[in-house]
Motif scaffolding. Structure first.
Motif, mmCIF file in Angstrom:
data_model
loop_
_atom_site.group_PDB
_atom_site.id
_atom_site.type_symbol
_atom_site.label_atom_id
_atom_site.label_comp_id
_atom_site.label_asym_id
_atom_site.label_seq_id
_atom_site.Cartn_x
_atom_site.Cartn_y
_atom_site.Cartn_z
ATOM 1 N N ARG A 42 0.787 -1.445 0.039
ATOM 2 C CA ARG A 42 -0.124 0.055 0.006
ATOM 3 C C ARG A 42 0.943 1.286 0.273
ATOM 4 O O ARG A 42 0.558 2.154 -0.666
ATOM 5 C CB ARG A 42 -0.989 -0.048 1.170
ATOM 6 N N ALA A 43 1.937 1.400 0.899
ATOM 7 C CA ALA A 43 2.772 2.410 0.750
ATOM 8 C C ALA A 43 3.606 2.691 -0.521
ATOM 9 O O ALA A 43 3.706 3.787 -0.848
ATOM 10 C CB ALA A 43 3.886 2.049 1.900
ATOM 11 N N PHE A 44 3.852 1.584 -1.161
ATOM 12 C CA PHE A 44 4.525 1.615 -2.648
ATOM 13 C C PHE A 44 3.460 2.576 -3.525
ATOM 14 O O PHE A 44 3.662 3.206 -4.323
ATOM 15 C CB PHE A 44 4.820 0.326 -3.170
ATOM 16 N N ALA A 45 2.147 1.920 -3.486
ATOM 17 C CA ALA A 45 1.242 2.504 -4.236
ATOM 18 C C ALA A 45 0.840 3.891 -4.071
ATOM 19 O O ALA A 45 0.557 4.783 -4.825
ATOM 20 C CB ALA A 45 -0.418 1.888 -4.105
ATOM 21 N N ARG A 46 0.659 4.056 -2.632
ATOM 22 C CA ARG A 46 0.844 5.524 -2.485
ATOM 23 C C ARG A 46 1.772 6.479 -2.967
ATOM 24 O O ARG A 46 1.694 7.659 -3.359
ATOM 25 C CB ARG A 46 0.505 5.835 -0.694
ATOM 26 N N ASP A 48 3.426 6.083 -5.657
ATOM 27 C CA ASP A 48 3.582 6.224 -7.112
ATOM 28 C C ASP A 48 2.209 7.178 -7.233
ATOM 29 O O ASP A 48 2.616 7.942 -8.270
ATOM 30 C CB ASP A 48 3.141 4.657 -7.585
ATOM 31 N N SER A 49 1.417 7.289 -6.443
ATOM 32 C CA SER A 49 0.313 8.223 -6.856
ATOM 33 C C SER A 49 0.714 9.568 -6.395
ATOM 34 O O SER A 49 0.367 10.578 -7.069
ATOM 35 C CB SER A 49 -1.025 7.728 -5.813
ATOM 36 N N LEU A 50 1.658 9.837 -5.151
ATOM 37 C CA LEU A 50 1.791 11.098 -5.044
ATOM 38 C C LEU A 50 3.260 11.547 -5.557
ATOM 39 O O LEU A 50 3.123 12.935 -5.893
ATOM 40 C CB LEU A 50 2.492 11.199 -3.474
ATOM 41 N N THR A 51 4.212 10.846 -5.995
ATOM 42 C CA THR A 51 5.345 11.128 -6.858
ATOM 43 C C THR A 51 5.462 10.032 -7.998
ATOM 44 O O THR A 51 6.113 8.858 -7.499
ATOM 45 C CB THR A 51 6.491 11.244 -5.941
ATOM 46 N N LEU A 82 14.903 3.793 -8.251
ATOM 47 C CA LEU A 82 13.623 3.452 -7.664
ATOM 48 C C LEU A 82 13.902 2.427 -6.380
ATOM 49 O O LEU A 82 14.395 1.171 -6.947
ATOM 50 C CB LEU A 82 12.589 3.120 -8.625
ATOM 51 N N ASN A 83 13.425 2.664 -5.438
ATOM 52 C CA ASN A 83 13.557 1.711 -4.392
ATOM 53 C C ASN A 83 12.261 1.067 -4.111
ATOM 54 O O ASN A 83 11.235 1.357 -3.788
ATOM 55 C CB ASN A 83 14.111 2.307 -2.940
ATOM 56 N N ARG A 84 12.519 -0.444 -4.268
ATOM 57 C CA ARG A 84 11.225 -1.431 -4.033
ATOM 58 C C ARG A 84 11.733 -2.394 -3.138
ATOM 59 O O ARG A 84 11.219 -3.435 -3.387
ATOM 60 C CB ARG A 84 10.646 -1.689 -5.419
ATOM 61 N N GLY A 85 12.666 -2.233 -2.311
ATOM 62 C CA GLY A 85 12.884 -3.412 -1.046
ATOM 63 C C GLY A 85 11.854 -3.507 -0.096
ATOM 64 O O GLY A 85 11.048 -2.231 0.374
ATOM 65 N N PHE A 86 11.469 -4.557 0.122
ATOM 66 C CA PHE A 86 10.345 -4.683 1.462
ATOM 67 C C PHE A 86 11.252 -5.520 2.478
ATOM 68 O O PHE A 86 11.627 -6.773 2.276
ATOM 69 C CB PHE A 86 9.186 -5.148 0.870
#
Length: 230
Positions: A42-46, A48-51, A82-86
């Motif tokens: 959800r944080a990733f999606a947010r 992406d929507s903001l920035t 782009l950081n997409r580590g979890f």
């Protein structure tokens, strides 16, 4: 002289034994739990929507050593990173979310750090290697023109007893990568963190003796930056 029927029987028995061993190994590896990552996704999606993320980014993917690289954009200010580590992820998680967190961004390059938590959870070096091969196969199938950079599994004081397994996994992956230099790169992000005594240097680790300090990420920035696309 052994008859053909006996040879066939032995072959069947051997096959069953190998299959059984694979099932045992799989049972020892914790299963993927998608619900575990709901908040991070959800944080990733947010984000992406903001920035909106860069077009065709250099995608950094993997576990907490990637997620906690909070200065990534500043460290590579001249690159569309782009950081997409979890945090806490293992190879099975990275594979499970490959479409959603890798393919979806249509990256120009993928930088992967995974395997640390796999070994910490009991996976063998061979299992980590096989997981890497599975990831690389997905890259070939879905992003065939995108180069993959693998960051060596780091040494950590809190997991120092496991470092021989880490070294074995790193070497297996490195050997494979060196046989496929056109599409793969291996970055040694492990030995630069070791001191003259061959052990992890304390200044590179925070209080949990697992994750890195800014000084540790400075080391990674220096060695990783040489392999990034423009």
């Amino acid at each position: 002289m052994i008859s053909p029927s006996i040879r066939r029987l032995r072959s069947v028995i051997t096959g069953l034994a190998l299959a059984g061993a694979a099932q045992v190994a799989a049972a020892q590896t914790p299963a993927v739990n998608p619900a575990q990552w709901t908040d991070e996704l959800r944080a990733f999606a947010r984000q992406d929507s903001l920035t909106p993320p860069p077009a065709h980014p250099i995608l950094f993917y993997g576990s907490s050593s990637i997620r906690k690289w909070e200065t990534l954009r500043e460290d590579f200010a001249n690159r569309p990173v782009l950081n997409r580590g979890f945090g806490g992820s293992r190879f099975p998680d990275a594979l499970y979310y490959f479409d959603r967190l890798v393919v979806a961004y249509q990256p120009r390059q993928v930088v992967l750090y995974e395997g640390d938590n796999d070994i910490g959870s009991g996976a063998t070096p061979q299992e980590v290697y096989q997981s890497f091969l599975a990831f690389e196969k997905l890259m070939q199938q879905k992003l065939p023109k995108v180069p993959l950079v693998f960051l060596a599994i780091k040494p950590s004081p809190s997991r120092w007893a496991l470092y021989p397994k880490v070294q074995e996994a790193n070497q297996l992956i490195r050997t494979y990568i060196e046989q496929h230099p056109k599409r793969l790169r291996y970055v040694d992000t492990a030995t630069p963190l070791l001191g003259p005594n061959g052990k992890p240097q304390p200044q590179f680790y925070v209080s949990d003796s697992l994750h890195m300090t800014p000084a540790g990420y400075s080391v990674w920035t220096r060695v990783v930056g040489k392999q990034l696309k423009k």
